[in-house]
Design a protein around this motif. Structure first.
Motif, PDB file in Angstrom:
ATOM      1  N   LEU A 631       0.836  -1.197   0.000  1.00 27.60           N
ATOM      2  CA  LEU A 631       0.000   0.000   0.000  1.00 27.60           C
ATOM      3  C   LEU A 631       0.875   1.252   0.000  1.00 27.60           C
ATOM      4  N   PRO A 632       0.797   2.076  -1.019  1.00 29.66           N
ATOM      5  CA  PRO A 632       1.573   3.331  -1.058  1.00 29.66           C
ATOM      6  C   PRO A 632       0.899   4.410  -0.214  1.00 29.66           C
ATOM      7  N   LEU A 633       1.332   4.544   1.007  1.00 26.82           N
ATOM      8  CA  LEU A 633       0.708   5.494   1.926  1.00 26.82           C
ATOM      9  C   LEU A 633       1.137   6.923   1.616  1.00 26.82           C
ATOM     10  N   LYS A 634       0.237   7.843   1.775  1.00 24.65           N
ATOM     11  CA  LYS A 634       0.581   9.257   1.726  1.00 24.65           C
ATOM     12  C   LYS A 634       0.880   9.722   3.148  1.00 24.65           C
ATOM     13  N   LYS A 635       1.539  10.853   3.265  1.00 27.97           N
ATOM     14  CA  LYS A 635       1.802  11.408   4.588  1.00 27.97           C
ATOM     15  C   LYS A 635       0.494  11.879   5.202  1.00 27.97           C
ATOM     16  N   GLY A 636       0.273  11.500   6.457  1.00 30.00           N
ATOM     17  CA  GLY A 636      -0.951  11.894   7.139  1.00 30.00           C
ATOM     18  C   GLY A 636      -1.946  10.753   7.183  1.00 30.00           C
ATOM     19  N   ASN A 637      -3.227  11.105   7.087  1.00 29.05           N
ATOM     20  CA  ASN A 637      -4.289  10.112   7.231  1.00 29.05           C
ATOM     21  C   ASN A 637      -4.542   9.358   5.927  1.00 29.05           C
ATOM     22  N   ASN A 638      -4.702   8.037   6.041  1.00 33.36           N
ATOM     23  CA  ASN A 638      -5.029   7.168   4.920  1.00 33.36           C
ATOM     24  C   ASN A 638      -6.239   6.318   5.305  1.00 33.36           C
ATOM     25  N   GLN A 639      -7.005   5.920   4.296  1.00 35.36           N
ATOM     26  CA  GLN A 639      -8.150   5.039   4.533  1.00 35.36           C
ATOM     27  C   GLN A 639      -8.044   3.819   3.615  1.00 35.36           C
ATOM     28  N   LEU A 640      -7.943   2.661   4.233  1.00 39.41           N
ATOM     29  CA  LEU A 640      -7.913   1.394   3.517  1.00 39.41           C
ATOM     30  C   LEU A 640      -9.302   0.769   3.600  1.00 39.41           C
ATOM     31  N   VAL A 641      -9.889   0.462   2.440  1.00 42.28           N
ATOM     32  CA  VAL A 641     -11.202  -0.185   2.395  1.00 42.28           C
ATOM     33  C   VAL A 641     -11.034  -1.573   1.790  1.00 42.28           C
ATOM     34  N   ILE A 642     -11.542  -2.578   2.479  1.00 42.69           N
ATOM     35  CA  ILE A 642     -11.487  -3.955   1.993  1.00 42.69           C
ATOM     36  C   ILE A 642     -12.906  -4.518   1.989  1.00 42.69           C
ATOM     37  N   LYS A 643     -13.321  -5.009   0.837  1.00 37.18           N
ATOM     38  CA  LYS A 643     -14.614  -5.677   0.733  1.00 37.18           C
ATOM     39  C   LYS A 643     -14.373  -7.176   0.617  1.00 37.18           C
ATOM     40  N   PHE A 644     -14.852  -7.925   1.590  1.00 34.49           N
ATOM     41  CA  PHE A 644     -14.795  -9.385   1.560  1.00 34.49           C
ATOM     42  C   PHE A 644     -16.154  -9.893   1.091  1.00 34.49           C
ATOM     43  N   TYR A 645     -16.134 -10.757   0.087  1.00 36.98           N
ATOM     44  CA  TYR A 645     -17.387 -11.220  -0.522  1.00 36.98           C
ATOM     45  C   TYR A 645     -17.478 -12.738  -0.443  1.00 36.98           C
ATOM     46  N   ASN A 646     -18.648 -13.220  -0.043  1.00 38.42           N
ATOM     47  CA  ASN A 646     -18.888 -14.659   0.023  1.00 38.42           C
ATOM     48  C   ASN A 646     -19.726 -15.085  -1.174  1.00 38.42           C
ATOM     49  N   GLY A 647     -19.097 -15.796  -2.099  1.00 35.50           N
ATOM     50  CA  GLY A 647     -19.829 -16.226  -3.280  1.00 35.50           C
ATOM     51  C   GLY A 647     -20.574 -17.527  -3.099  1.00 35.50           C
ATOM     52  N   PHE A 648     -19.991 -18.468  -2.349  1.00 31.27           N
ATOM     53  CA  PHE A 648     -20.543 -19.821  -2.375  1.00 31.27           C
ATOM     54  C   PHE A 648     -20.596 -20.532  -1.022  1.00 31.27           C
ATOM     55  N   ASP A 649     -19.848 -20.073  -0.021  1.00 34.64           N
ATOM     56  CA  ASP A 649     -19.636 -20.885   1.177  1.00 34.64           C
ATOM     57  C   ASP A 649     -20.669 -20.640   2.268  1.00 34.64           C
TER      58      ASP A 649
END
Length: 706
Positions: A631-649
């Motif tokens: 992840l190429p962070l910028k100086k200061g505040n960063n926001q990482l968003v991760i979407k986990f998706y359940n297709g079949f389980d």
């Protein structure tokens, strides 16, 4: 020990499989079909047993869901629904009139629903009597007559085919989501029906598969069947599992990003329905004409085909509003045909405030959608000498001023009532668009590249924009460069294709050197973590593009997570086709790279500060997979968003692990000779992708041009 007869049969089987593979390979090489790519504008027709209802059941409008799925949304018993066939007698249907209307609208093909989810066939199928010939008083093969009318009229004919079937007794019953698996019996039934369509109805330009959740082998079987019988028939991506000739966006979706594969947007007149709805509030025709022309411009300027639907009444007549809308669009298309058919997409990396662009031979076409109060528009970022600018519809010339790579055009000759005027900009001796961004220095990363996207689809609910390539424009005074590829453990063993100024090199990533990377001490602070349920299809991530997300806004649904177990695998019970979004706040004391190990089940979609990092969905139904994400962070505040998706389980697991240190690997490649030019081109593609829309997953790779 095998008998001689068994050996002969075995040899015959091997020969058959070999010949089938050769036929499939040769068929695939004939696509994409240029004629299909040049169509640009086509007619979709949703017409079937559901048209008899007109969106009404037991005297009341059915307001829930699409009207072509009224059997499901109104809860109509299957035998009652089937009895409707005795009322289906579309005597006002005239295939030659339909073809004439399509041609007047400027459409180059027609795609008819051969069978929708209800299982009723608009053609004479020998595998079910639930068809328009055997089950209705009409008693004629409507699809065959339309195919023949298209041939007479000189336009292409294609078919829609639903992969789910609510009438077939050995299929899954009606569900809430239309993405059910296919039983073995249903799959064989589909194979037989697709075979008869591909055999008995002349040349088919495209087959528009829809819905269902097929196994990879089922998708492969249908794909190979169509290729064998009709090598030039383009196959839609909704067949699933990335067996695709052209990608299909979600219903009425218009991508803002650049696609590097053949693609299409299917659009309905009103987003509420595709099949005929008698009680639809339609309003005035002209605003709808303008809306659909604007959509057509959006699609063709990005290199796609626009498939606009009509839904005839149960008697076969075309709704007058839809007819008049198409005729209104057709007047505009006829006047500006040169800028539409056979053109290439906007060569600039962006559209302009005043509108969008397509490209022709030695010219640009500007679709003016917003005329400034000054009556002057500007185009910049090209090299070439402009010789003439004129209004395409009238041929009237426009005054212009060129200052190097900047062109100003005076639109004063325009009539104020002219709808979406098109200007033709002609060059003396060709033009070149100046690339953007231009990579500074010799280090090429995903951040200073131009992204190229496809549209992957394991099934309808998993559709998403899949990053399929990185392109760079580079300034360099060197005559020869020796590239180093730098990567992480997640990329070891991948085969890539690197192209520099037209020279291609295929490389399997194997480390020749390694280096341990450590975060600066106390330079990164992991802040608050938030979560909320995802919604819609996998690729729907509404916060994409938001540089900063206001998690405190009351209606956005984010809830703070306390005591999250970083580094541990977490399991939850969430239903298939559901997802979880996490938002992680990260504070960095400087510009730097952070490594995170992300574990997921079927699928994951990752954003950093609103920008796309990576997204992928496992076609092999993996229940657990891990990768390092830089992840190429910028100086200061960063926001990482991760979407986990359940297709079949049934059980769903994931993990997020921050890394204090990680290893990067280096591989030295053969030297490349650079051509003498202002900008050098570098591209990175996957050489081991299963499909042309499969995600690249090389976001960690850096190229150093030594």
């Amino acid at each position: 020990m095998k008998t001689r007869t068994e050996m002969k049969l075995s040899m015959k089987l091997k020969m058959f499989l070999l010949l089938s593979a050769i036929v499939t390979t040769l068929s695939a090489q004939e696509k994409p079909v240029q004629k299909w790519l040049d169509q640009k504008f086509s007619m979709f027709i949703h017409f079937g047993l559901y048209s008899v209802y007109g969106g009404v059941y037991e005297g009341k409008p059915v307001t829930r869901g699409y009207s072509e799925q009224i059997q499901s949304f109104a809860g109509i018993f299957s035998d009652w629904y089937a009895d409707t066939a005795s009322e289906f007698n579309p005597l006002k249907w005239n295939p030659d009139s339909i073809v004439a209307l399509a041609k007047k609208a400027g459409m180059r093909s027609i795609v008819l629903t051969s069978k929708h989810h209800d299982g009723f066939c608009m053609y004479h199928s020998e595998y079910t009597d639930f068809n328009i010939v055997d089950a209705t008083p009409y008693g004629r093969d409507l699809m065959k007559e339309l195919a023949e009318a298209c041939k007479r009229g000189g336009i292409d004919f294609g078919v829609y085919f639903s992969l789910i079937d609510w009438h077939f007794p050995q299929a899954y019953p009606i569900s809430s989501h239309n993405a059910d698996p296919l039983t073995p019996e249903h799959y064989l039934f589909n194979l037989k029906q697709v075979e008869e369509i591909m055999t008995n109805y002349g040349e088919i330009s495209e087959i528009w598969f829809d819905m269902g959740s097929l196994t990879p082998l089922q998708s492969k079987g249908l794909y190979e069947l169509v290729n064998r019988l009709q090598p030039h028939c383009m196959i839609s991506g909704r067949l699933g599992n990335d067996f695709v000739d052209f990608a299909v966006m979600a219903d009425n979706e218009y991508p803002s990003y650049k696609l590097g594969v053949p693609w299409q947007t299917a659009a309905s007149v009103f987003p509420e329905t595709w099949g005929y709805r008698s009680w639809q509030v339609r309003g005035q025709v002209q605003p709808k004409v303008e809306e659909k022309i604007a959509s057509l411009i959006k699609v063709i300027s990005r290199g796609g085909n626009y498939l606009l639907n009509i839904g005839p009444r149960g008697d076969g007549s075309v709704v007058e509003f839809e007819r008049d809308m198409l005729l209104g669009i057709g007047k505009w298309v006829k006047a500006n045909a040169e800028a539409i058919y056979g053109t290439k997409p906007n060569p600039f990396p962006h559209s302009f405030e005043w509108g969008d662009i397509t490209a022709g031979e030695n010219c640009l076409y500007g679709f003016v959608q917003r005329v400034p109060s000054s009556s002057k528009i500007e185009i910049s970022g090209f090299s070439g000498v402009v010789s003439e600018v004129k209004l395409l519809a009238s041929g009237q010339t426009c005054l212009f001023v060129q200052n190097g790579g900047r062109l100003e055009v005076d639109l004063s000759p325009l009539h104020s009532e002219e709808l979406f005027p098109v200007i033709k900009i002609t060059f003396d001796d060709g033009f070149v668009v100046i690339p953007s961004p231009v990579a500074k220095g010799a280090v090429l990363t995903s951040q200073n590249s131009m992204h190229l996207f496809g549209h992957s689809s394991i099934n309808y609910y998993s559709g998403y924009k899949s990053l399929i390539g990185y392109d760079w424009a580079v300034r360099s005074r060197r005559s020869v460069v020796s590239p180093d590829i730098i990567f992480t453990e997640s990329e070891i063993g991948r085969t890539i294709e690197l192209e520099i100024d037209g020279q291609r090199q295929q490389v399997t990533l194997q480390p020749s050197a390694s280096e341990k990377v450590r975060l600066l001490k106390n330079s990164v602070k992991w802040g608050n973590l938030y979560r909320k349920p995802g919604r819609g299809v996998f690729g729907n991530i509404e916060v994409e593009g938001m540089v900063t997300i206001d998690v405190g806004f009351a209606d956005n649904g984010w809830k703070m997570v306390r005591d999250f177990r970083y580094g541990e695998q977490i399991s939850e019970k969430i239903k298939p086709r559901e997802s979880i979004l996490f938002l992680q706040e990260i504070e960095s004391s400087c510009l730097q790279t952070l490594a995170v190990r992300v574990g997921c089940g079927n699928a994951v979609y990752i954003l950093l500060n609103g920008e796309y990092v990576t997204a992928h969905f496992s076609p092999t139904r993996l229940t657990s997979q891990e990768e390092i994400v830089l992840l190429p962070l910028k100086k200061g505040n960063n926001q990482l968003v991760i979407k986990f998706y359940n297709g079949f389980d049934k059980m769903f697991s994931y993990n997020i692990t921050p890394l204090e240190e990680w290893i990067v690997y280096t591989q030295n490649l053969l030297p490349h000779t650079l051509q003498k030019r202002d900008f050098h081109s570098v591209s990175l593609r996957s050489a081991d992708a299963a499909s042309n829309v499969s995600p690249l997953r090389l976001n960690n790779v850096t190229i150093n041009l030594r």
